[in-house]
Write a protein that holds these residues in place. Structure first.
Motif, short mmCIF file in Angstrom:
data_model
loop_
_atom_site.label_atom_id
_atom_site.label_comp_id
_atom_site.label_asym_id
_atom_site.label_seq_id
_atom_site.Cartn_x
_atom_site.Cartn_y
_atom_site.Cartn_z
N GLU A 26 0.76 -1.19 -0.08
CA GLU A 26 0.10 0.14 -0.16
C GLU A 26 1.02 1.32 -0.04
O GLU A 26 0.34 2.34 -0.31
N PHE A 27 2.22 0.98 0.26
CA PHE A 27 3.07 2.18 0.24
C PHE A 27 3.75 2.29 -1.14
O PHE A 27 3.88 3.09 -1.87
N TYR A 99 -2.92 8.48 1.72
CA TYR A 99 -2.61 7.81 2.98
C TYR A 99 -2.57 6.09 2.81
O TYR A 99 -3.93 5.38 2.37
N PRO A 100 -1.49 5.56 2.78
CA PRO A 100 -1.31 4.17 2.64
C PRO A 100 -2.10 3.46 4.06
O PRO A 100 -2.16 4.22 5.13
N VAL A 132 -6.40 4.24 1.33
CA VAL A 132 -6.49 2.80 0.88
C VAL A 132 -6.34 1.82 2.05
O VAL A 132 -5.86 2.02 2.66
N CYS A 133 -7.58 0.86 1.67
CA CYS A 133 -7.46 -0.38 2.83
C CYS A 133 -8.09 0.31 4.37
O CYS A 133 -9.20 0.33 4.25
N HIS A 134 -7.13 0.05 5.26
CA HIS A 134 -7.68 0.47 6.61
C HIS A 134 -7.47 2.21 6.68
O HIS A 134 -7.85 2.74 7.54
N ALA A 135 -6.72 2.88 5.77
CA ALA A 135 -6.65 4.27 5.83
C ALA A 135 -7.97 5.10 5.71
O ALA A 135 -7.97 6.27 6.37
N PRO A 136 -8.87 4.50 4.92
CA PRO A 136 -10.11 5.49 5.11
C PRO A 136 -10.64 5.37 6.58
O PRO A 136 -11.43 6.53 6.79
N GLY A 211 -4.76 -4.61 -2.71
CA GLY A 211 -4.86 -4.80 -4.24
C GLY A 211 -5.56 -3.62 -4.86
O GLY A 211 -5.43 -3.44 -6.11
N SER A 212 -5.95 -2.81 -3.99
CA SER A 212 -6.67 -1.62 -4.58
C SER A 212 -5.49 -0.34 -4.55
O SER A 212 -5.80 0.87 -5.15
#
Length: 226
Positions: A26-27, A99-100, A132-136, A211-212
């Motif tokens: 994600e980074f 934000y990763p 992305v992922c948990h960052a929201p 994956g997003s």
């Protein structure tokens, strides 16, 4: 293009005794997507310096072309090891922010006053923001100009409850990303678990899972070029 990337400084996975942090893909995926498009990137974290890497994201089955590129890129490794303190950056100096995720942000960035103020400043200036992922989940306490949660009435996605259940951390994390986005009035939607799913609403980009990551960065670039 001047783009800010904000990473977690938190490395404790609740009271499990295990480590967490940011998720490598994600980074790496967004970083290279943005860099290859010509962006100047500044990395920041609450404490500055080397952000903690979630060890699970460094395991063989989590590797991608982007993570392998990072492993062979000492220049980017050095940049990552020297993130600037989050309190020292200003939205006015950047065109967008990314934000990763990883589980770390749920513990620090979701309640970090500097992060909250930064996102609110980007939103007020109508600049693109991506998570992305948990960052929201870091949007938990972020409000829009109207005083309501920033995600209220907005189309969003993020790590699903079923994905969290699959990794066995439903009872460990301080909150579930899907639940918080819905509770804050977000128009939450999700694709298949672990498949790329990116949602764009105005200048707000959210991605569902690791994956997003690259698709979310490409969506951010699209907003910058619009």
């Amino acid at each position: 293009m001047n783009i800010l990337m904000v990473l977690t400084s938190h490395d404790e996975l609740g009271d499990t005794g295990k480590k967490t942090g940011f998720w490598l893909e994600e980074f790496a995926a967004p970083y290279y997507a943005l860099k290859d498009a010509g962006a100047e990137i500044v990395l920041a974290s609450p404490r500055g310096g080397q952000p903690p890497l979630d060890p699970k994201s460094d395991e063989p089955d989590a590797q991608t072309d982007d993570t392998r590129r990072f492993k062979g890129d000492p220049q980017t490794q050095a940049v990552l090891a020297a993130t600037v303190p989050l309190a020292s950056v200003k939205a006015a100096d950047f065109d967008a922010v990314f934000y990763p995720g990883g589980h770390g942000p749920l513990w620090d960035l979701a309640t970090d006053a500097d992060s909250i103020a930064l996102i609110e400043a980007f939103a007020k200036a109508d600049k693109p923001t991506a998570f992305v992922c948990h960052a929201p989940g870091v949007l938990k306490s972020v409000n829009g100009a109207d005083g309501n949660p920033l995600v209220n009435g907005r189309k969003v996605t993020g790590f699903t409850n079923t994905e969290e259940e699959a990794v066995g951390l439903t009872e460990v994390v301080p909150f579930l990303v899907e639940n918080v986005l819905i509770a804050n009035g977000g128009d939450y939607s999700k694709g298949p678990d672990w498949g790329s799913n990116v949602v764009i609403d105005g200048k707000l980009v959210t991605g569902q899972n690791p994956g997003s990551s690259r698709e979310a960065a490409e969506a951010l670039l699209g907003l910058l070029k619009a």
